[in-house]
Every structure is written in structure tokens, then in C-alpha cells.
Design an enzyme around this catalytic site. Structure first.
Site, mmCIF file in Angstrom:
data_model
loop_
_atom_site.group_PDB
_atom_site.id
_atom_site.type_symbol
_atom_site.label_atom_id
_atom_site.label_comp_id
_atom_site.label_asym_id
_atom_site.label_seq_id
_atom_site.Cartn_x
_atom_site.Cartn_y
_atom_site.Cartn_z
ATOM 1 N N GLU A 49 0.828 -1.213 0.000
ATOM 2 C CA GLU A 49 0.000 0.000 0.000
ATOM 3 C C GLU A 49 0.855 1.253 0.000
ATOM 4 O OE1 GLU A 49 -3.842 0.012 2.125
ATOM 5 O OE2 GLU A 49 -3.024 1.715 3.227
ATOM 6 N N ARG B 84 -3.127 32.434 -19.312
ATOM 7 C CA ARG B 84 -3.596 33.550 -18.483
ATOM 8 C C ARG B 84 -2.676 34.759 -18.669
ATOM 9 N NH1 ARG B 84 -7.482 36.508 -15.899
ATOM 10 N NH2 ARG B 84 -6.856 37.129 -13.779
#
Length: 402
Positions: free
Chosen positions: A245, A271
């Protein structure tokens, strides 16, 4: 050293990325709601693609991927799936639920449980955390009493990932309370076993697409063949699952970070302020460089840990370092992306704010980052090992014994 994937892994990554982008976006829901039917629909699709059982040997219905290839699969899943919670549930199911059965199960247990868990027909959950046993995982209050031809499980589990949708639970309980490392036993328990009750689903800050709930065990009788490994082997089962995990599951965060970094680069090029694209401002460009640096450094640590796991290394330090690096990088990348996007970064539904929310619990689950640092420090010879603890983990780079 070779930092490139082989052709088969690259092809698999491309397939998973395309599939996740096409098929795994969740159905729209109101804030705080969870669509269990849609979750199951996507889970079955992921099962058909071989994702939910990818690291399980092909003899039991899986794809037989190595730890490195499984991490690559999770990275592609995290990049392509906009719902990081769903990717997290896949990882918890596979690495904390299925791989313990692969490594510790009997042949009968493997053939009974793994095919349906690999196909997407069933979902697994690993229940170990308790109200009084989080980081102190060896001192569980849930206990299993030998009675007749089986065991009776009693106690309470909390914060169990996949519990609301699970068909099978891997449950840790004390068979020798106070017995330390050898006092725990793991059991494989069907969700419909009398005495097992799942509580209401938790509403969480992040990973909202991954259902979580508490689990109550009241006089839950299981047969002796429900024991996984052997009586007293529960801590070994848990430790092995955490290696998987802490390494492979966290690769999903690498993919999510990649998605956010790429989107931020594109935004900075489009932008415009004061007559120029904001990507030309040093304050912006340097922040994006730092985002990239954190991602790439964490990625190298994670794949180093995955390579060790694939080779059978006994090193427990590399997974701990990878877990720390990936989780903390994800939080910082999320913060930086929100800052660069301004108001767009805090609007609900955006990739940046979603990554930040989803990254916050990454520093807690699979053993808090403080616990990981304790483990690494202990392996370096700093401080004393608690009585009854396992032998100190091997250091990174040490040769594995076979």
C-alpha cells in the site's frame, strides 16, 4: 539503472490512461452524497479492464503485474481518473485486501476469494483501525475467541475504507491480547456474516469518492478456515500489506499531481496579466518548477521502493520514505496550484482544490508520516525499539536474503 518502462508497461499505461479518462468520471451528485450504484458500475468496468486485480497472479484471475508495473497502472489510473477517491478505493482493495490473500492464503482460500475480487464482482476492505488503536496497531481491543470449530469475533473497527460497499472483509483481531506482534490474527470474513454490521458512511474532507465507515463485530462467528496465514500471524499480514500500500497505492497521487501540474502549466501559458502570460513571471515559473521538482523526486523514491518490492527486498525503509515524499509533495503541489490559479483554484470541482483535499488524508492513512519517520529513525539506530517489536527493518540498498 533504467528509468524507462518496458514496451508492455508503456502500452498498459496508455490503455489505463485512456480508459480512465473515458469511463471513470463519476456521475454528478450533490455535495456530501455518494452514488453507490454508480460506484459499482465503474468498479465493474475497472474489473473488466483487469485493474482491480492487476497484481494478483493470473492463475487466480489477476493480471500478474509486478510491483513496478502495478505502480505504473495506479499512476495512470490517478492521472486519468478525475475521482482520486475511486483510485484510492481500487488501491486499498488490491494492496490491503487481495495481496494479503495472495501472500498468506491457502490454495483453497485463493481459489475461493480471488477470482471474484479480481473480476470486479466483489469488493474487499481491510479493517484494522480502532478508536483506541490507530498508530498503535498492535494493541487491538477487537478480539477473537476460539470456540468449537471456529472463532467468535467481537469489537469495533473505525475508518474502514470500502466498508459501505465491501463484500469481503479482512479483519484483524487479537487472539492473544497483550501478545504484541504475535498476538494478532487476520480473518477473511464475508460481509453478510451474522454479527458483522457496517455503520453509516463517513462524510470526509477529501477522497470523497472512496466510501468509508465503521464496522461493528458482535458475536460474529467464523469457521477456522477463515484464518489467513495462521493464528498469531496477523501483524505479519498487516505489515506485508502496508509494504504494497505505501508503495503502489501512492502511485495514484503521482498521476493526480501530474494532471494538476500539466493543467497549471497550460493555465500559466494562457492567463495574461499586465500584457504578458503569467508563466513569464519569475514568481510563477519558479513555483511551477518547484511543483515539478517535488513530483519527480517523489516519483523516483516511489519507483525505487516498487523495484525493491518486486525483487523481494526486505527493506521497509524505502516504502516509508516513498509514502512520506509522495503524500507531502501532493499537499504542496495542491497548495501551489491553488495559489497560481487564484479564485479558480478554490472553486468547487476544480482539479487543484480536489488534489489538495484528497492529499490531506494521505499524510495520515497507511501509517501517519510521523510514524514513518519513527520507523526510519529506528532503522538508522536512533532511539530504542519498543519491547516486543520486530527486528529493525533493513536499510535501503541492503541485499535481500532469499
Amino acid at each position: 539503472m533504467n528509468f524507462d518502462f518496458d514496451a508492455d508497461t508503456e502500452e498498459m499505461r496508455a490503455m489505463v490512461l485512456g480508459f480512465a479518462r473515458r469511463e471513470l468520471a463519476p456521475a454528478p451528485t450533490a455535495a456530501g452524497e455518494f452514488d453507490a450504484a454508480d460506484f459499482r458500475r465503474r468498479w465493474r468496468l475497472a474489473g473488466r479492464q483487469g485493474l482491480v486485480g492487476s497484481a494478483v497472479p493470473s492463475a487466480y484471475g489477476g493480471s500478474g503485474l509486478t510491483a513496478v508495473a502495478a505502480a505504473a497502472m495506479m499512476e495512470a489510473l490517478g492521472q486519468g481518473c478525475p475521482d482520486t477517491g475511486f483510485a484510492f478505493s481500487v488501491g486499498a482493495h488490491l494492496f490491503a485486501g487481495l495481496m494479503p490473500i495472495v501472500e498468506f492464503g491457502t490454495e483453497e482460500q485463493k481459489r475461493r476469494w480471488l477470482p471474484a475480487l479480481c473480476s470486479g464482482e466483489r469488493i474487499a476492505a481491510h479493517a484494522i483501525t480502532e478508536p483506541e488503536a490507530g498508530s498503535d496497531a498492535l494493541n487491538l481491543r477487537a478480539h477473537a475467541e476460539r470456540r468449537g470449530d471456529g472463532y467468535v469475533l467481537s469489537g469495533d473497527k473505525c475508518f474502514t475504507t470500502n466498508a459501505p460497499v465491501a463484500d469481503v472483509f479482512l479483519i484483524q483481531a487479537a487472539t492473544a491480547p497483550g501478545g504484541g506482534f504475535f498476538g494478532l490474527t487476520a480473518f477473511v470474513v464475508p460481509a453478510d456474516t451474522p454479527g458483522l454490521r457496517v455503520g453509516p458512511r463517513h462524510d470526509k474532507t477529501g477522497l470523497r469518492g472512496s466510501p468509508m465507515a465503521d464496522v461493528s463485530l458482535q458475536g460474529c462467528h467464523v469457521p477456522a478456515d477463515a484464518v489467513l496465514g495462521a493464528e498469531g500471524a496477523g501483524a505479519s499480514v498487516f505489515s506485508a500489506s502496508m509494504k504494497w500500500e505505501r508503495t503502489c497505492l501512492f502511485a495514484a497521487y503521482l498521476g493526480a499531481m501530474r494532471r494538476v501540474v500539466d493543467a497549471t502549466v497550460a493555465y500559466a501559458g494562457e492567463r495574461r496579466q499586465f500584457g504578458s502570460a503569467i508563466g513569464g513571471f519569475q514568481a510563477v515559473s519558479h513555483r511551477i518548477v518547484d511543483m515539478t521538482l517535488r513530483l519527480e523526486a517523489a516519483r523516483l523514491l516511489l519507483y525505487r521502493a516498487a523495484d525493491g518490492l518486486a525483487r523481494g527486498s526486505e527493506d521497509e525503509i524505502a516504502p516509508a520514505l516513498a509514502k512520506i515524499a509522495v503524500s507531502e509533495a501532493a499537499v504542496r503541489v495542491g497548495l501551489d496550484a491553488v495559489q497560481l490559479l487564484g479564485a479558480l483554484g478554490v472553486v468547487g470541482g476544480g482539479d487543484a482544490e480536489a488534489l489538495l483535499r484528497d492529499a490531506l488524508p494521505a499524510r495520515i492513512f497507511s501509517g501517519t508520516n510521523e510514524i514513518q519517520r519513527n520507523n526510519v529513525a529506528r532503522a538508522l539506530g536512533l532511539g530504542r525499539r519498543p519491547a516486543g517489536a520486530a527486528a529493525r527493518p533493513r536499510r535501503p540498498g541492503a541485499a535481500a536474503r532469499h
